[in-house]
Design a protein around this motif. Structure first.
Motif, PDB file in Angstrom:
ATOM      1  N   GLY A 196      43.271  74.300  67.924  1.00  0.00           N
ATOM      2  CA  GLY A 196      41.924  74.743  67.602  1.00  0.00           C
ATOM      3  C   GLY A 196      40.885  74.110  68.506  1.00  0.00           C
ATOM      4  O   GLY A 196      41.146  73.151  69.228  1.00  0.00           O
ATOM      5  N   VAL A 197      39.665  74.634  68.445  1.00  0.00           N
ATOM      6  CA  VAL A 197      38.622  74.216  69.383  1.00  0.00           C
ATOM      7  C   VAL A 197      38.215  72.765  69.181  1.00  0.00           C
ATOM      8  O   VAL A 197      37.835  72.072  70.130  1.00  0.00           O
ATOM      9  N   SER A 198      38.292  72.258  67.939  1.00  0.00           N
ATOM     10  CA  SER A 198      37.960  70.843  67.689  1.00  0.00           C
ATOM     11  C   SER A 198      39.186  70.053  67.256  1.00  0.00           C
ATOM     12  O   SER A 198      39.062  69.012  66.631  1.00  0.00           O
ATOM     13  N   SER A 199      40.376  70.574  67.608  1.00  0.00           N
ATOM     14  CA  SER A 199      41.638  69.917  67.257  1.00  0.00           C
ATOM     15  C   SER A 199      41.777  69.725  65.749  1.00  0.00           C
ATOM     16  O   SER A 199      42.334  68.735  65.283  1.00  0.00           O
ATOM     17  N   SER A 200      41.273  70.678  64.985  1.00  0.00           N
ATOM     18  CA  SER A 200      41.305  70.591  63.529  1.00  0.00           C
ATOM     19  C   SER A 200      42.128  71.702  62.880  1.00  0.00           C
ATOM     20  O   SER A 200      42.128  71.828  61.651  1.00  0.00           O
ATOM     21  N   ALA A 201      42.813  72.506  63.686  1.00  0.00           N
ATOM     22  CA  ALA A 201      43.590  73.609  63.128  1.00  0.00           C
ATOM     23  C   ALA A 201      44.698  73.080  62.225  1.00  0.00           C
ATOM     24  O   ALA A 201      45.278  72.028  62.472  1.00  0.00           O
ATOM     25  N   GLY A 202      44.982  73.835  61.174  1.00  0.00           N
ATOM     26  CA  GLY A 202      46.091  73.482  60.291  1.00  0.00           C
ATOM     27  C   GLY A 202      45.691  72.819  58.997  1.00  0.00           C
ATOM     28  O   GLY A 202      46.554  72.464  58.188  1.00  0.00           O
ATOM     29  N   ALA A 224      55.354  80.210  64.626  1.00  0.00           N
ATOM     30  CA  ALA A 224      55.957  79.508  63.490  1.00  0.00           C
ATOM     31  C   ALA A 224      54.895  78.660  62.813  1.00  0.00           C
ATOM     32  O   ALA A 224      53.877  78.298  63.419  1.00  0.00           O
ATOM     33  N   VAL A 225      55.139  78.340  61.547  1.00  0.00           N
ATOM     34  CA  VAL A 225      54.273  77.445  60.780  1.00  0.00           C
ATOM     35  C   VAL A 225      55.139  76.355  60.185  1.00  0.00           C
ATOM     36  O   VAL A 225      56.192  76.637  59.592  1.00  0.00           O
ATOM     37  N   VAL A 226      54.723  75.102  60.342  1.00  0.00           N
ATOM     38  CA  VAL A 226      55.415  73.968  59.736  1.00  0.00           C
ATOM     39  C   VAL A 226      54.538  73.471  58.592  1.00  0.00           C
ATOM     40  O   VAL A 226      53.471  72.888  58.821  1.00  0.00           O
ATOM     41  N   VAL A 227      54.971  73.713  57.367  1.00  0.00           N
ATOM     42  CA  VAL A 227      54.216  73.325  56.179  1.00  0.00           C
ATOM     43  C   VAL A 227      54.604  71.906  55.800  1.00  0.00           C
ATOM     44  O   VAL A 227      55.788  71.615  55.559  1.00  0.00           O
ATOM     45  N   ILE A 228      53.633  71.019  55.768  1.00  0.00           N
ATOM     46  CA  ILE A 228      53.857  69.613  55.447  1.00  0.00           C
ATOM     47  C   ILE A 228      53.533  69.391  53.975  1.00  0.00           C
ATOM     48  O   ILE A 228      52.405  69.597  53.536  1.00  0.00           O
ATOM     49  N   LEU A 229      54.547  68.966  53.213  1.00  0.00           N
ATOM     50  CA  LEU A 229      54.382  68.697  51.790  1.00  0.00           C
ATOM     51  C   LEU A 229      54.679  67.227  51.541  1.00  0.00           C
ATOM     52  O   LEU A 229      55.837  66.808  51.514  1.00  0.00           O
ATOM     53  N   GLY A 230      53.634  66.440  51.388  1.00  0.00           N
ATOM     54  CA  GLY A 230      53.790  65.014  51.133  1.00  0.00           C
ATOM     55  C   GLY A 230      52.661  64.559  50.226  1.00  0.00           C
ATOM     56  O   GLY A 230      52.233  65.292  49.337  1.00  0.00           O
ATOM     57  N   THR A 231      52.182  63.342  50.438  1.00  0.00           N
ATOM     58  CA  THR A 231      50.980  62.906  49.727  1.00  0.00           C
ATOM     59  C   THR A 231      49.839  63.842  50.075  1.00  0.00           C
ATOM     60  O   THR A 231      49.090  64.301  49.211  1.00  0.00           O
ATOM     61  N   GLY A 232      49.703  64.136  51.359  1.00  0.00           N
ATOM     62  CA  GLY A 232      48.780  65.155  51.824  1.00  0.00           C
ATOM     63  C   GLY A 232      49.545  66.422  52.152  1.00  0.00           C
ATOM     64  O   GLY A 232      50.778  66.447  52.187  1.00  0.00           O
ATOM     65  N   VAL A 233      48.803  67.481  52.408  1.00  0.00           N
ATOM     66  CA  VAL A 233      49.394  68.795  52.647  1.00  0.00           C
ATOM     67  C   VAL A 233      48.672  69.437  53.823  1.00  0.00           C
ATOM     68  O   VAL A 233      47.451  69.312  53.954  1.00  0.00           O
ATOM     69  N   PRO A 275      51.898  53.523  77.880  1.00  0.00           N
ATOM     70  CA  PRO A 275      51.014  54.680  77.694  1.00  0.00           C
ATOM     71  C   PRO A 275      51.002  55.101  76.224  1.00  0.00           C
ATOM     72  O   PRO A 275      52.044  55.142  75.562  1.00  0.00           O
ATOM     73  N   LEU A 276      49.836  55.425  75.717  1.00  0.00           N
ATOM     74  CA  LEU A 276      49.648  55.741  74.305  1.00  0.00           C
ATOM     75  C   LEU A 276      49.113  57.161  74.145  1.00  0.00           C
ATOM     76  O   LEU A 276      48.242  57.591  74.896  1.00  0.00           O
ATOM     77  N   TYR A 277      49.628  57.875  73.136  1.00  0.00           N
ATOM     78  CA  TYR A 277      49.239  59.254  72.883  1.00  0.00           C
ATOM     79  C   TYR A 277      48.985  59.411  71.386  1.00  0.00           C
ATOM     80  O   TYR A 277      49.782  58.951  70.566  1.00  0.00           O
ATOM     81  N   LEU A 278      47.904  60.083  71.036  1.00  0.00           N
ATOM     82  CA  LEU A 278      47.499  60.195  69.632  1.00  0.00           C
ATOM     83  C   LEU A 278      47.445  61.660  69.197  1.00  0.00           C
ATOM     84  O   LEU A 278      46.976  62.519  69.932  1.00  0.00           O
ATOM     85  N   ASP A 279      47.940  61.918  67.989  1.00  0.00           N
ATOM     86  CA  ASP A 279      47.736  63.211  67.339  1.00  0.00           C
ATOM     87  C   ASP A 279      47.915  62.989  65.851  1.00  0.00           C
ATOM     88  O   ASP A 279      48.184  61.864  65.418  1.00  0.00           O
ATOM     89  N   ASN A 280      47.774  64.063  65.056  1.00  0.00           N
ATOM     90  CA  ASN A 280      47.962  63.864  63.625  1.00  0.00           C
ATOM     91  C   ASN A 280      49.309  64.411  63.186  1.00  0.00           C
ATOM     92  O   ASN A 280      50.018  65.071  63.961  1.00  0.00           O
ATOM     93  N   PRO A 281      49.752  64.138  61.945  1.00  0.00           N
ATOM     94  CA  PRO A 281      51.110  64.513  61.530  1.00  0.00           C
ATOM     95  C   PRO A 281      51.383  66.009  61.559  1.00  0.00           C
ATOM     96  O   PRO A 281      52.532  66.417  61.757  1.00  0.00           O
ATOM     97  N   LEU A 282      50.352  66.826  61.354  1.00  0.00           N
ATOM     98  CA  LEU A 282      50.569  68.273  61.394  1.00  0.00           C
ATOM     99  C   LEU A 282      51.076  68.690  62.765  1.00  0.00           C
ATOM    100  O   LEU A 282      52.061  69.436  62.888  1.00  0.00           O
ATOM    101  N   ARG A 283      50.405  68.221  63.807  1.00  0.00           N
ATOM    102  CA  ARG A 283      50.823  68.571  65.157  1.00  0.00           C
ATOM    103  C   ARG A 283      52.113  67.842  65.542  1.00  0.00           C
ATOM    104  O   ARG A 283      52.978  68.413  66.208  1.00  0.00           O
ATOM    105  N   ALA A 284      52.263  66.603  65.126  1.00  0.00           N
ATOM    106  CA  ALA A 284      53.490  65.870  65.462  1.00  0.00           C
ATOM    107  C   ALA A 284      54.714  66.562  64.875  1.00  0.00           C
ATOM    108  O   ALA A 284      55.725  66.750  65.558  1.00  0.00           O
ATOM    109  N   CYS A 285      54.631  66.953  63.602  1.00  0.00           N
ATOM    110  CA  CYS A 285      55.774  67.626  62.962  1.00  0.00           C
ATOM    111  C   CYS A 285      56.020  68.992  63.590  1.00  0.00           C
ATOM    112  O   CYS A 285      57.176  69.421  63.727  1.00  0.00           O
TER     113      CYS A 285
END
Length: 413
Positions: A232-238, A210-219, A184-194
């Motif tokens: 968020g409504v289009s899974s774009s929050a953060g 809580a807020v998890v601030v990601i500081l890497g190549t991207g932010v 089984p496979l599940y997909l999300d982006n690093p903001l939600r994963a972290c």
């Protein structure tokens, strides 16, 4: 979206297992006290987890004036989970037991020009096969594979909608992976994963907001609101990294100018050094990791350029994080990913002071700013936890996740 009774039951199942992982061994009475659920509800959920072999009975403890209390603990050998962290230059994969202890790791380097979907899928499949072989895990024990993919993703359909660094548009990533990976496979982006990793195992555990601030190549910022990851409504929050920090500032790859990411992401930090001291030995052109290592060393040695760069970085972050404090009023802000880890507590202290200068006093007084304490790759851990949530979500539903090659079902949020 209104939560159904199934959503609430699933959320309660998550919370009970989170507490068992954190407090093993523990009793049903202690779980009820920690979660606020009734003892009857806890007993039912514990029974489900026992049936799934995710936990096990481990004996009894004496109770004051009553019958001995039965104890339960995580059954670490009851299954395995795989987390995949996709980045611009590598694919990192970790395999965990049900206690979320790392049993095996594998990494595939991706060189420039190797970012076509079929090439990335091949790297993921190779690394996934490697960790299963290393750990000697029976395929039937693998509950699922969570995939952390940068950019905008539709986790319900398994599609990478937009990955700006690779110019991907509407790539059916999970469908492509399902041709090579029979779990089984599940997909999300690093903001939600972290955020999920911090909620289950890190500094956000036990906090509703809580807020998890990601500081890497991207932010970006993983958001936890009301005890659950907010998508968020289009899974774009953060996408806080693409909020405007400097009017008419640096051009961002998103097409706008002055985004937070262009000043505090690793490429932005390199630009900050270049503008301050073009010939600085801290700067390793084309190598973000080496530059950040040199900056961390220079900061420890009180190199004037390093000190100035980090203070300027903290000033930018202070203004941008103050917006999160004022708008969201979180209990804790967790600084994570590799740039935060490289610069460590000296950066965190500078950020605390800078945020305090910009944020409103009342919300600032209620917010702690801390460095992530997760010892392994947080995106991998969070992605694996998404797979664990998927397995928990399937309880009581018709069919079995073990018989499908991927999952399109979104968890409650």
């Amino acid at each position: 979206m209104k939560r159904t009774s199934r959503d609430i039951r699933t959320a309660n199942r998550y919370e009970v297992l989170r507490q068992i992982i954190a407090r093993s061994p523990t009793s049903r009475q202690e779980l009820a006290a920690e979660t606020g659920l009734s003892l009857a509800t806890v007993a039912t959920l514990v029974g489900e987890l026992l049936d799934l072999r995710m936990i096990t009975e481990v004996g009894f403890e004496d109770s004051a004036g009553g019958r001995p209390r039965g104890l339960v603990a995580v059954n670490a050998k009851g299954g395995a989970l795989i987390g995949v962290d996709i980045a611009e230059t590598y694919v990192h994969v970790e395999l965990y037991d049900l206690g979320l202890n790392v049993l095996a790791r594998a990494q595939e380097r991706m060189r420039p020009g190797q970012s076509r979907p079929e090439q990335v899928v091949a790297h993921i499949a190779a690394a996934t096969g490697s960790v299963v072989a290393q750990a000697g895990v029976d395929a039937a024990r693998v509950l699922g594979v969570g995939v952390s993919m940068p950019g905008q993703v539709d986790r319900a359909t398994g599609v990478s909608e937009y990955a700006p660094n690779w110019d991907w548009h509407d790539v059916p990533l999970l469908d492509l992976l399902s041709e090579h990976i029979a779990y089984p496979l599940y997909l999300d982006n690093p903001l939600r994963a972290c955020a999920v990793a911090e909620l289950w195992f890190g500094a956000a555990r036990g906090h509703g907001d809580a807020v998890v601030v990601i500081l890497g190549t991207g932010v970006g910022a993983g958001l936890i609101l009301g005890g659950a990851v907010h998508r968020g409504v289009s899974s774009s929050a953060g996408e806080w990294g693409h909020s405007t920090l400097v009017l008419d500032g640096r051009l961002c790859h998103c097409g706008n100018h002055g985004c937070v990411e262009t000043y505090v992401g690793a490429p932005g930090i390199m630009q900050n050094i270049r503008e301050l001291s073009p010939r600085s030995p801290l700067l390793h052109p084309g190598d973000q990791s080496a530059t950040l290592d040199a900056l961390a060393t220079g900061l420890a040695e009180q190199d004037p350029v390093a000190v100035k760069v980090v203070r300027d970085l903290a000033r930018y972050l202070g203004a941008a994080i103050a917006d999160l404090v004022n708008v969201l009023n979180p209990e804790v802000i967790v600084l994570g990913s590799w740039v935060a880890a490289r610069l460590g507590e000296p950066l965190v202290q500078e950020i605390r002071e800078a945020v305090a200068r910009h944020a409103l006093k009342r919300p600032m007084a209620a917010t702690r700013i801390v460095l992530s304490s997760i010892p392994t790759d947080p995106a991998c851990l969070g992605a694996a936890t998404l797979a664990l949530e998927g397995a928990l979500r399937s309880v009581g539903q018709s069919g079995s996740k073990r018989t499908t090659a991927r999952s399109r079902t979104a968890p409650p949020s």
